[in-house]
Design a protein around this motif. Structure first.
Motif, PDB file in Angstrom:
ATOM      1  N   GLN A  57       0.800  -1.450   0.104  1.00  0.00           N
ATOM      2  CA  GLN A  57       0.011  -0.055  -0.108  1.00  0.00           C
ATOM      3  C   GLN A  57       0.805   1.183   0.198  1.00  0.00           C
ATOM      4  OE1 GLN A  57      -3.238   0.114   2.908  1.00  0.00           O
ATOM      5  NE2 GLN A  57      -2.853  -2.064   3.140  1.00  0.00           N
ATOM      6  N   GLY A  79      -9.002  -7.234   0.512  1.00  0.00           N
ATOM      7  CA  GLY A  79      -8.263  -8.152   1.544  1.00  0.00           C
ATOM      8  C   GLY A  79      -6.898  -7.335   1.709  1.00  0.00           C
ATOM      9  N   LYS A  80      -6.221  -6.721   0.866  1.00  0.00           N
ATOM     10  CA  LYS A  80      -5.093  -6.302   1.198  1.00  0.00           C
ATOM     11  C   LYS A  80      -5.508  -4.997   2.340  1.00  0.00           C
ATOM     12  CE  LYS A  80      -2.218  -7.110  -2.747  1.00  0.00           C
ATOM     13  NZ  LYS A  80      -1.205  -7.876  -2.016  1.00  0.00           N
ATOM     14  N   LEU A  81      -6.339  -4.307   1.990  1.00  0.00           N
ATOM     15  CA  LEU A  81      -6.824  -3.339   2.937  1.00  0.00           C
ATOM     16  C   LEU A  81      -7.406  -3.424   4.203  1.00  0.00           C
ATOM     17  CD1 LEU A  81      -8.150  -0.603   0.013  1.00  0.00           C
ATOM     18  CD2 LEU A  81      -5.829  -0.672   1.120  1.00  0.00           C
ATOM     19  N   GLY A  82      -7.756  -4.794   4.490  1.00  0.00           N
ATOM     20  CA  GLY A  82      -8.253  -5.083   5.575  1.00  0.00           C
ATOM     21  C   GLY A  82      -9.830  -4.959   5.592  1.00  0.00           C
ATOM     22  N   GLY A  83     -10.415  -5.006   4.571  1.00  0.00           N
ATOM     23  CA  GLY A  83     -11.656  -4.560   4.512  1.00  0.00           C
ATOM     24  C   GLY A  83     -12.713  -5.816   4.609  1.00  0.00           C
ATOM     25  N   ARG A  84     -14.139  -5.708   4.300  1.00  0.00           N
ATOM     26  CA  ARG A  84     -15.002  -6.644   4.187  1.00  0.00           C
ATOM     27  C   ARG A  84     -16.139  -6.455   3.083  1.00  0.00           C
ATOM     28  NH1 ARG A  84     -15.536  -5.173  10.091  1.00  0.00           N
ATOM     29  NH2 ARG A  84     -17.601  -3.937   9.397  1.00  0.00           N
ATOM     30  N   THR A 100     -12.327   2.663  15.243  1.00  0.00           N
ATOM     31  CA  THR A 100     -11.773   2.680  13.713  1.00  0.00           C
ATOM     32  C   THR A 100     -12.729   3.516  12.778  1.00  0.00           C
ATOM     33  OG1 THR A 100     -11.062   0.311  14.211  1.00  0.00           O
ATOM     34  CG2 THR A 100     -11.066   1.214  11.835  1.00  0.00           C
ATOM     35  N   SER A 140      -5.620   7.035   3.032  1.00  0.00           N
ATOM     36  CA  SER A 140      -5.611   5.355   2.652  1.00  0.00           C
ATOM     37  C   SER A 140      -4.930   5.334   1.140  1.00  0.00           C
ATOM     38  CB  SER A 140      -7.096   5.114   2.303  1.00  0.00           C
ATOM     39  OG  SER A 140      -7.192   3.634   1.770  1.00  0.00           O
ATOM     40  N   TRP A 187     -14.568   3.736   9.378  1.00  0.00           N
ATOM     41  CA  TRP A 187     -14.822   2.673   8.301  1.00  0.00           C
ATOM     42  C   TRP A 187     -15.440   3.522   7.181  1.00  0.00           C
ATOM     43  CZ3 TRP A 187     -13.724  -2.331   7.709  1.00  0.00           C
ATOM     44  CH2 TRP A 187     -13.335  -2.946   8.932  1.00  0.00           C
ATOM     45  N   LEU A 194     -14.226  -0.494   4.198  1.00  0.00           N
ATOM     46  CA  LEU A 194     -12.791  -0.524   4.328  1.00  0.00           C
ATOM     47  C   LEU A 194     -12.080   0.314   5.466  1.00  0.00           C
ATOM     48  CD1 LEU A 194     -12.034   0.111   0.655  1.00  0.00           C
ATOM     49  CD2 LEU A 194     -11.805  -1.798   1.683  1.00  0.00           C
ATOM     50  N   PRO A 195     -11.435  -0.044   6.338  1.00  0.00           N
ATOM     51  CA  PRO A 195     -10.870   0.783   7.475  1.00  0.00           C
ATOM     52  C   PRO A 195      -9.898   1.723   6.769  1.00  0.00           C
ATOM     53  CG  PRO A 195      -9.634  -1.368   7.331  1.00  0.00           C
ATOM     54  CD  PRO A 195     -10.726  -1.540   6.240  1.00  0.00           C
TER      55      PRO A 195
END
Length: 708
Positions: free
Chosen positions: A311, A440-445, A393, A354, A395, A462-463
């Motif tokens: 990132q 997935g790389k950004l830690g999201g859902r 966090t 981000s 979001w 996304l966080p």
């Protein structure tokens, strides 16, 4: 008493020999004990020691000992002389062992006459075996083996003589026994010494063999290591060649991909300098080309370093980012007759931190996926952000809804992370892989609702981090020579913004146009300055979200003055304010978003101040030095590098060099400006002419420069 002491000494020696755990020592000790028993029993001394009676010589025990001595001597000779490797002597040794075990068991059941007869027969048999043993044993060339052979011959002869005299002639037993005992002692001692020497020699031999084996193993390992090292060296050289070829390929690919993109960005920047719709279109083209250039750069860096793409976070003004994204999404939707709408909900933070490239890829691919499944329908995007009260966090939530036919089961498996077969993957959309991986790389859902024939609703969470308005993100990139210019000498401008970076940038920008500038960090201080100053501002630039009172308060304060003061809103929420405030007496004179587009800002300032405007694409002011009217410190090495870039058509390298010179070395800014325009458009003939002209004019006073 003498026999008892002798027996005790012999038994002690036997125990010591047995403790050596060597079969040869054990056999010598056992033969020594049997010889003692043979000599002691002739006079009945052994029976007296064991049974306490001497009624005459008990011949049974004597012949029993005699029958034991013969096979034991054969076994001893076979082992000491190393003849147990021969099949015949191994079988004879087996027979002798059997005789040793069976003789004591059969003695009670055999009469004396039969014992004597058996003893004579066995003695004759063992004598024949011994005679057969002589030629085989005499073949050994080892002197110690010959010594053993001689001692065994002496022992055999001594036993034959003693046995014959004791059984036939029956002389005075005392002198004979003493002589035989001395002879046997010398023979046994000689056997033990030779065996001890052979044992030490064998130990030395084993050590030598071990050292030789170790040396052989070491040489073998060294040879293997050398072979493996040579193989690795060849593989390394091959890898280096392949790496060099890959580097050359990547360099070519980088040039072939980045050069046209850089040209597109250059032409788009020219369009951005135009007013109205043309400038907006140029900005959209520039943003798309910049996004593509970032993606290409990351892919090439990924291939070059063979590492995962990491990132690269930066400050993102959400409204400006979403506005440029909306323009691109509308184009994607229009291709298939769809209508795209974007709704911006409640935003907990207007500026986030981000990875802009990853975020744009995710949203563009989601919109593109919806467009693929929808024709003449609706595609809607809703964006909002909130803080998680449990973790704190921030979001960012994006919901993309379409009215198409919906996703296939295979595409649903991709988005949800379930494995699918290779055949199904080939039929699925590549954009969905990108969405799944980047989220997935950004830690999201990812959450989705899908109904065949009714459309799809995909929600991405996304966080992100709370952003700050910083200098490097506050302005849209634009070459200075493309900016419109005007003369603002004598004008007073006020800048109201709580971000110090924005205040500083705006102050520098306005001062470069000739204006006097005052900056304020909040609305209260700006409003208070109205009553304290002798000179009212001619122009006010204000943010909307300020600590305390907001931008509307600044606007109202300026409107209460007798003289009309133009007020321009610079805010990340400019889209919302533009809907609520129309230009005029009750609204802002203009609403601009962040990051600030200097082209639009300068045009708006010129409009509200009624100043004449022109776009400068020329050369700018000259630079002077004591040696000549115009010169630059360019080294020969730098000139050669620029000529090489021109020959290779390296547009990207030339443009980046011009930008770096303008940032780092102001004394070369005019030359860099002259070179940048033809570099962006790929006009290498003009570049070569410009460089040759400059080199000819300044060849007299070349000064080397380490800065370039």
């Amino acid at each position: 008493m003498v026999y008892l002491l002798a027996l005790a000494a012999i038994v002690t020696v036997l125990v010591v020999l047995l403790a050596q755990f060597d079969v040869r020592y054990a056999l010598v000790g056992a033969w020594m004990l049997v010889l003692f028993c043979l000599l002691a029993e002739w006079g009945g001394n052994l029976s007296a020691l064991l049974f306490g009676a001497r009624d005459g010589p008990p011949r049974d025990l004597f012949y029993l000992v005699l029958l034991l001595e013969k096979p034991l001597f054969i076994i001893l000779s076979t082992v000491l002389l190393g003849l147990n490797r021969h099949r015949f002597f191994r079988r004879v040794s087996g027979f002798a062992v059997s005789a040793l075990l069976l003789t004591p068991l059969l003695m009670p059941f055999i009469s004396d006459d039969h014992v004597r007869t058996a003893g004579l027969l066995l003695s004759g048999f063992y004598m024949v075996v011994w005679i057969l043993l002589l030629p085989v044993a005499s073949e050994s060339q080892d002197r110690w083996q010959r010594s053993l052979f001689g001692l065994l011959i002496a022992g055999w002869l001594t036993t034959q003589i003693v046995t014959a005299k004791l059984t036939v002639e029956r002389p005075d037993s005392t002198a004979l026994i003493a002589t035989a005992a001395v002879a046997y002692a010398v023979i046994v001692l000689g056997l033990l010494l030779v065996c001890s020497h052979q044992r030490r020699s064998y130990a030395r031999y084993l050590k030598q063999r071990l050292r030789q084996k170790d040396q052989q193993e070491r040489e073998y390992l060294e040879r293997i290591v050398a072979e493996r090292t040579d193989e690795l060296s060849r593989a390394l050289r091959a890898a280096q060649v392949a790496d060099a070829e890959k580097s050359n390929f990547l360099s070519r690919v980088s040039h072939d991909l980045k050069s046209p993109l850089t040209s597109i960005m250059g032409y788009a920047q020219h369009l951005r300098a135009e007013p109205d719709k043309v400038g907006e279109t140029g900005l959209a083209i520039y943003n798309s080309a910049r996004h593509m250039l970032n993606m290409v750069t990351r892919l090439i860096d990924h291939a070059r370093d063979v590492t995962t793409i990491e990132q690269i976070t930066g400050e993102i003004y959400l409204h400006a980012f979403l506005n440029s994204l909306e323009y691109e999404a509308r184009i994607l939707a229009y291709k298939k007759g769809n209508r795209f709408t974007m709704t911006i909900g409640e935003l907990a933070c207007l500026t986030i931190r981000s990875d802009e490239t990853f975020l744009r890829e995710i949203l563009v691919n989601l919109v593109d996926s919806g467009c693929r499944h929808t024709r003449n329908g609706e595609i809607d995007m809703q964006v909002s952000s909130h803080f998680d009260p449990a973790t704190g966090t921030l979001w960012l939530t994006c919901v993309v809804t379409d009215s198409g036919k919906g996703l296939s089961p295979e595409e649903l498996s991709i988005l949800t992370g379930h494995s699918v077969s290779v055949g199904l993957l080939e039929e699925a959309e590549p954009g969905l892989f990108i969405v799944h991986d980047l989220v997935g790389k950004l830690g999201g859902r990812i959450r989705l609702q899908n109904e065949s024939g009714m459309g799809t609703r995909v929600q991405i969470s996304l966080p992100v981090h709370v952003g700050e308005e910083q200098e490097d993100a506050a302005l849209l990139n634009m070459p200075e020579h493309m900016l419109p210019v005007f003369d603002a000498q004598g004008y007073m401008a006020w800048v109201v913004d709580d971000a110090e970076a924005i205040r500083t940038l705006m102050a520098l920008e306005l001062e470069s146009l000739g204006s006097e500038v005052r900056t304020f960090a909040c609305a209260e201080t700006a409003i208070a300055a109205l009553s304290e100053t002798d000179r009212l501002p001619d122009l006010v630039l204000t943010d909307y979200c300020l600590p305390g009172r907001d931008g509307d308060a600044v606007l109202q304060a300026m409107r209460t003055e007798g003289t009309y003061i133009p007020v321009i809103l610079l805010s990340a929420t400019w889209g919302l304010q533009a809907e609520q405030n129309q230009p005029g007496e009750k609204g802002y004179d203009a609403c601009l978003g962040k990051p600030v587009d200097l082209v639009r800002l300068r045009r708006v300032i010129a409009r509200v101040l009624s100043l004449s405007l022109e776009t400068v694409l020329g050369s700018g002011r000259d630079r002077h030095c004591p040696a000549c009217k115009q010169r630059y410190d360019l080294s020969a090495e730098t000139l050669e590098k620029i000529h090489a870039w021109i020959e290779q058509g390296a547009v990207t390298d030339l443009v980046e060099w011009c930008d770096e010179v303008q940032r780092e070395l102001p004394e070369y800014i005019d030359l860099a400006r002259q070179m940048r325009r033809p570099a962006e458009s790929g006009n290498f003939v003009e570049l070569q002419t410009l460089l040759d002209t400059w080199a000819g004019e300044h060849a007299v006073c070349q000064v080397t420069s380490t800065g370039l």
